[in-house]
Write an enzyme that holds these catalytic residues in place. Sequence first.
Site, PDB file in Angstrom:
ATOM      1  N   ASN A 136      58.899  36.945   3.163  1.00  0.00           N
ATOM      2  CA  ASN A 136      60.099  36.102   3.023  1.00  0.00           C
ATOM      3  C   ASN A 136      61.383  36.931   2.983  1.00  0.00           C
ATOM      4  O   ASN A 136      62.434  36.420   2.631  1.00  0.00           O
ATOM      5  CB  ASN A 136      59.982  35.221   1.772  1.00  0.00           C
ATOM      6  CG  ASN A 136      59.870  36.052   0.485  1.00  0.00           C
ATOM      7  OD1 ASN A 136      60.012  37.267   0.528  1.00  0.00           O
ATOM      8  ND2 ASN A 136      59.628  35.391  -0.634  1.00  0.00           N
ATOM      9  N   HIS A 138      61.957  39.590   1.072  1.00  0.00           N
ATOM     10  CA  HIS A 138      62.326  40.201  -0.199  1.00  0.00           C
ATOM     11  C   HIS A 138      62.204  41.717  -0.159  1.00  0.00           C
ATOM     12  O   HIS A 138      61.395  42.270   0.584  1.00  0.00           O
ATOM     13  CB  HIS A 138      61.562  39.587  -1.385  1.00  0.00           C
ATOM     14  CG  HIS A 138      60.130  40.000  -1.551  1.00  0.00           C
ATOM     15  ND1 HIS A 138      59.129  39.102  -1.829  1.00  0.00           N
ATOM     16  CD2 HIS A 138      59.522  41.219  -1.522  1.00  0.00           C
ATOM     17  CE1 HIS A 138      57.978  39.751  -1.964  1.00  0.00           C
ATOM     18  NE2 HIS A 138      58.188  41.031  -1.791  1.00  0.00           N
ATOM     19  N   GLU A 143      63.870  38.180  -4.572  1.00  0.00           N
ATOM     20  CA  GLU A 143      63.405  37.057  -3.761  1.00  0.00           C
ATOM     21  C   GLU A 143      64.593  36.354  -3.095  1.00  0.00           C
ATOM     22  O   GLU A 143      65.747  36.552  -3.504  1.00  0.00           O
ATOM     23  CB  GLU A 143      62.669  36.053  -4.665  1.00  0.00           C
ATOM     24  CG  GLU A 143      61.421  36.609  -5.345  1.00  0.00           C
ATOM     25  CD  GLU A 143      60.213  36.665  -4.407  1.00  0.00           C
ATOM     26  OE1 GLU A 143      60.387  36.843  -3.192  1.00  0.00           O
ATOM     27  OE2 GLU A 143      59.091  36.543  -4.921  1.00  0.00           O
TER      28      GLU A 143
END
Length: 268
Positions: A136, A138, A143
Amino acid sequence: MKVVIQDDSPAVARYGAYIFREQLQKQPASVFGLATGSTPLSLYRELINSTRRGEISFSQVRSFNLDEYMDLAPQHPQSYRAFMDREFFNQIDIDTANTMVPPGDAANPLTACSEYENAIAAAGGIDIQLLGIGRNGHIGFNEPTSCLASRTRVKTLTRQTIDDNARFFDAGEFQPQLSITMGIGTIMEAKLVMLLATGKSKAKAIKDMVEGPVSAWCPASALQMHPSTVVIVDEEAASELSDPDFFKHIEQQNQALLARLKSRRYPS
Ligand SMILES: N[C@@H]1[C@@H](O)[C@H](O)[C@@H](COP(=O)(O)O)O[C@@H]1O
């Protein structure tokens, strides 16, 4: 952002190791920011072998790991402290007293975060910050939606990250949902950032990081604003880039320039 595309994962590790070796030969008392995950393992293996061959030494190095799970004791086999000891520190000549990992079991995590920042500053800052990347986007445990100027702090993990890392925990075993991670602002202060990614599952994150807008939705995209970042990827991780050939062309030109500079004779 310099993007280097290598044929496969072993070549990615060799390229990264070369940069670490050069840094150590130039500055034996370097400060390294280190990462966990499966991606850096082959780089660590290269550096372990170089140390065994006597090409480099970590005896004067200080290191700061990016992140750690909260609520896991350092002795837990899945803690990042245990991972680093097992996969790297115990196999090189580093003084373990000089290896720092955020204390996931700190009585007061908030104080521990600011102490971690202070320790990095007291060491003179990080010379090379090694990073992997989550699917994602990160970096560390920053995050999506993380503040792009964030400092070391407690972060909640996303469902995707928890699921991705579930393979390391036994079924039914406690799996942390929180972490302590260097912030994106902390990472951005490293003199050189080196991000490694291999495999098709990272291709979308790499595209978003390199080409996408700078956005908290892809935390790694903040690195577009870092003056000295090298992204080393294999063909699969590069497979969604719009123009991989351009990056290959740049790398060829860079290598040719380096060779020219090395062969140049200067009057004594
Ligand atoms: N906190 C770590 C990250 O630092 C790492 O980059 C990521 C990817 O790991 P892997 O290299 O195993 O894909 O996993 C974890 O979430």
